[in-house]
Scaffold this motif. Structure first.
Motif, PDB file in Angstrom:
ATOM      1  N   TYR A  86      50.315  54.651  45.777  1.00  0.00           N
ATOM      2  CA  TYR A  86      51.283  55.180  45.168  1.00  0.00           C
ATOM      3  C   TYR A  86      52.243  54.057  45.017  1.00  0.00           C
ATOM      4  CZ  TYR A  86      50.461  60.379  46.188  1.00  0.00           C
ATOM      5  OH  TYR A  86      49.928  61.584  46.253  1.00  0.00           O
ATOM      6  N   LYS A  87      52.437  53.864  43.796  1.00  0.00           N
ATOM      7  CA  LYS A  87      53.490  52.510  43.418  1.00  0.00           C
ATOM      8  C   LYS A  87      54.730  53.152  42.659  1.00  0.00           C
ATOM      9  CE  LYS A  87      51.566  49.625  45.818  1.00  0.00           C
ATOM     10  NZ  LYS A  87      52.321  48.679  47.044  1.00  0.00           N
ATOM     11  N   GLY A  88      55.742  52.157  42.360  1.00  0.00           N
ATOM     12  CA  GLY A  88      56.566  52.507  41.607  1.00  0.00           C
ATOM     13  C   GLY A  88      56.382  51.819  40.248  1.00  0.00           C
ATOM     14  N   GLU A  89      57.133  51.210  39.733  1.00  0.00           N
ATOM     15  CA  GLU A  89      57.073  50.567  38.343  1.00  0.00           C
ATOM     16  C   GLU A  89      56.348  49.237  38.237  1.00  0.00           C
ATOM     17  OE1 GLU A  89      60.387  50.636  35.139  1.00  0.00           O
ATOM     18  OE2 GLU A  89      61.588  50.988  36.884  1.00  0.00           O
TER      19      GLU A  89
ATOM     20  N   GLU B 296      51.467  44.177  40.750  1.00  0.00           N
ATOM     21  CA  GLU B 296      50.843  44.132  41.827  1.00  0.00           C
ATOM     22  C   GLU B 296      49.210  44.112  41.889  1.00  0.00           C
ATOM     23  OE1 GLU B 296      51.985  46.603  45.203  1.00  0.00           O
ATOM     24  OE2 GLU B 296      54.012  46.686  44.548  1.00  0.00           O
ATOM     25  N   LEU B 297      48.905  44.662  40.748  1.00  0.00           N
ATOM     26  CA  LEU B 297      47.189  45.101  40.942  1.00  0.00           C
ATOM     27  C   LEU B 297      46.815  43.357  40.159  1.00  0.00           C
ATOM     28  CD1 LEU B 297      44.914  46.748  40.447  1.00  0.00           C
ATOM     29  CD2 LEU B 297      45.436  47.616  38.341  1.00  0.00           C
ATOM     30  N   LEU B 298      47.356  42.851  39.265  1.00  0.00           N
ATOM     31  CA  LEU B 298      47.160  41.641  38.976  1.00  0.00           C
ATOM     32  C   LEU B 298      46.795  40.567  40.091  1.00  0.00           C
ATOM     33  CD1 LEU B 298      49.551  40.838  35.475  1.00  0.00           C
ATOM     34  CD2 LEU B 298      46.896  41.303  35.857  1.00  0.00           C
ATOM     35  N   ARG B 299      47.938  40.826  41.038  1.00  0.00           N
ATOM     36  CA  ARG B 299      47.950  39.769  42.115  1.00  0.00           C
ATOM     37  C   ARG B 299      46.841  40.205  43.234  1.00  0.00           C
ATOM     38  NH1 ARG B 299      53.062  40.009  43.657  1.00  0.00           N
ATOM     39  NH2 ARG B 299      53.877  40.210  41.667  1.00  0.00           N
ATOM     40  N   ALA B 300      46.311  41.592  43.130  1.00  0.00           N
ATOM     41  CA  ALA B 300      45.348  42.288  44.191  1.00  0.00           C
ATOM     42  C   ALA B 300      44.067  42.150  43.937  1.00  0.00           C
ATOM     43  CB  ALA B 300      45.717  43.386  44.569  1.00  0.00           C
TER      44      ALA B 300
ATOM     45  N   ARG C  91      56.928  55.993  37.971  1.00  0.00           N
ATOM     46  CA  ARG C  91      55.914  55.462  39.112  1.00  0.00           C
ATOM     47  C   ARG C  91      54.509  55.220  38.542  1.00  0.00           C
ATOM     48  NH1 ARG C  91      58.535  58.493  43.619  1.00  0.00           N
ATOM     49  NH2 ARG C  91      60.808  57.740  43.322  1.00  0.00           N
ATOM     50  N   SER C  92      53.510  54.992  39.535  1.00  0.00           N
ATOM     51  CA  SER C  92      52.273  54.660  39.111  1.00  0.00           C
ATOM     52  C   SER C  92      51.366  54.983  40.321  1.00  0.00           C
ATOM     53  CB  SER C  92      52.146  53.319  38.568  1.00  0.00           C
ATOM     54  OG  SER C  92      52.345  52.437  39.449  1.00  0.00           O
ATOM     55  N   LEU C  93      50.093  55.233  39.944  1.00  0.00           N
ATOM     56  CA  LEU C  93      49.074  55.668  40.803  1.00  0.00           C
ATOM     57  C   LEU C  93      48.021  54.446  40.634  1.00  0.00           C
ATOM     58  CD1 LEU C  93      48.824  59.612  40.776  1.00  0.00           C
ATOM     59  CD2 LEU C  93      49.600  58.122  42.662  1.00  0.00           C
ATOM     60  N   ILE C  94      47.441  53.844  41.443  1.00  0.00           N
ATOM     61  CA  ILE C  94      46.379  52.943  41.333  1.00  0.00           C
ATOM     62  C   ILE C  94      45.142  53.498  42.052  1.00  0.00           C
ATOM     63  CG2 ILE C  94      45.645  50.676  41.648  1.00  0.00           C
ATOM     64  CD1 ILE C  94      48.452  49.920  41.770  1.00  0.00           C
ATOM     65  N   LEU C  95      44.172  53.683  41.102  1.00  0.00           N
ATOM     66  CA  LEU C  95      42.696  54.228  41.662  1.00  0.00           C
ATOM     67  C   LEU C  95      41.801  53.240  41.859  1.00  0.00           C
ATOM     68  CD1 LEU C  95      44.436  56.801  40.607  1.00  0.00           C
ATOM     69  CD2 LEU C  95      42.306  57.571  39.696  1.00  0.00           C
ATOM     70  N   ILE C  96      41.271  52.976  43.162  1.00  0.00           N
ATOM     71  CA  ILE C  96      40.538  52.071  43.440  1.00  0.00           C
ATOM     72  C   ILE C  96      39.158  52.590  44.031  1.00  0.00           C
ATOM     73  CG2 ILE C  96      39.879  50.067  44.763  1.00  0.00           C
ATOM     74  CD1 ILE C  96      42.917  49.362  44.319  1.00  0.00           C
ATOM     75  N   LYS C  97      37.945  52.455  43.431  1.00  0.00           N
ATOM     76  CA  LYS C  97      36.675  52.778  44.117  1.00  0.00           C
ATOM     77  C   LYS C  97      36.251  51.863  44.856  1.00  0.00           C
ATOM     78  CE  LYS C  97      32.977  55.875  42.718  1.00  0.00           C
ATOM     79  NZ  LYS C  97      33.169  57.189  42.701  1.00  0.00           N
ATOM     80  N   LYS C  98      35.467  52.618  46.012  1.00  0.00           N
ATOM     81  CA  LYS C  98      34.642  51.677  46.895  1.00  0.00           C
ATOM     82  C   LYS C  98      33.503  51.564  46.494  1.00  0.00           C
ATOM     83  CE  LYS C  98      34.613  49.810  51.452  1.00  0.00           C
ATOM     84  NZ  LYS C  98      34.640  50.673  52.494  1.00  0.00           N
ATOM     85  N   GLU C  99      32.835  50.630  46.051  1.00  0.00           N
ATOM     86  CA  GLU C  99      31.659  50.330  45.501  1.00  0.00           C
ATOM     87  C   GLU C  99      30.697  49.839  46.468  1.00  0.00           C
ATOM     88  OE1 GLU C  99      31.629  48.512  41.556  1.00  0.00           O
ATOM     89  OE2 GLU C  99      31.683  50.649  40.947  1.00  0.00           O
TER      90      GLU C  99
END
Ligand code: SAH
Length: 236
Positions: free
Chosen positions: A172-175, A180-184, A209-217
């Motif tokens: 769960y992230k804000g704006e 943040e995704l670019l750096r992660a 707000r934003s939600l970042i969805l990351i799959k564990k592959e």
């Protein structure tokens, strides 16, 4: 009873509810505000603001993510119970574990669980860096949620070791989500993850707000997470 505020909010964002869910959310609000006089659980305390910026925000994920009975969900860095408690109220059949490094917050959450009669939910005290190396937690969760804990690179190191291969991490992230995704990116792939999607949304009242969805592959290398404090100090 101010349930109409909640009803309107949930209708506006398109989330289904029952009167039992509304009552429980409202009782949680009063328990939270009462305990917040002694313990730092929330910076905002005004009824409408808590409903919008905490409760509606935590529940937004119900629009985008399928939950099911028996699914194991971890809320890492739950603090005052966000997003774990509002989601548990709406998902009686999903198994929740609330994790935090501050014991007093968990004692409060145990009170909430018992007062509201919530089932299939428990708490665990400790730092993610330590707990992630225990067999009964490592790569055991279908879904790990985390809200307002740290920046996405260090957070990925705390979270991804708990996620089963094939499972998911939702941050769960804000704006700042995109930035943040670019750096992660490096951290996420090193830890066995792949970014699936970033969902941007607006709360009633306009907060973005934003939600970042990351799959564990893939499996996460055994050496992660590094010792307590290192993920935050030296992000991958
Ligand atoms: N998720 C809540 C709380 C955010 S504050 C909300 O959205 O309001 C961050 C919380 O994460 C604090 O309660 C803190 O104790 C916890 N935390 C921070 N680092 C942690 C770690 N390494 N392991 C476990 N909990 C951690």
């Amino acid at each position: 009873m101010k349930n109409h505020t909640l009803e309107k909010l949930l209708t506006d964002i398109g989330i289904e509810y029952t009167t039992d869910f509304l009552d429980k959310l409202e009782r949680f609000y009063f328990l939270l505000i009462e305990k917040n006089r002694f313990l730092n659980l929330t910076a905002i305390t005004e009824y409408d603001e808590v409903m919008r910026k905490h409760f509606a925000d935590c529940l937004f994920v119900l629009k985008y993510q399928k939950f099911y009975g028996g699914q194991r969900v971890l809320d890492l860095g739950t603090g005052g119970g966000f997003p774990g408690i509002p989601l548990k109220i709406f998902l009686p059949d999903t198994e929740f574990l609330l994790m935090d490094s501050v014991r007093k917050k968990l004692i409060f959450l145990e009170e909430v669980i018992s007062e509201l009669g919530l089932k299939k939910i428990s708490v665990v005290h400790g730092r993610a860096e330590d707990l992630a190396h225990l067999d009964h937690y490592r790569e055991q969760f279908d879904l790990v949620l985390s809200r307002a804990v740290s920046n996405l690179s260090s957070l990925s190191e705390l979270v991804l070791p708990f996620v089963k291969t094939g499972g998911k991490f939702i941050s769960y992230k804000g704006e700042s989500g995109n930035e943040e995704l670019l750096r992660a990116g490096n951290a996420i792939s090193l830890l066995g993850g792949r970014t699936e999607e970033i969902i941007e949304y607006e709360l009633p009242g306009g907060d973005r707000r934003s939600l970042i969805l990351i799959k564990k592959e893939n499996k996460c290398p055994d050496k992660y997470p590094r010792r307590a404090g290192t993920p935050a100090r030296e992000p991958l």
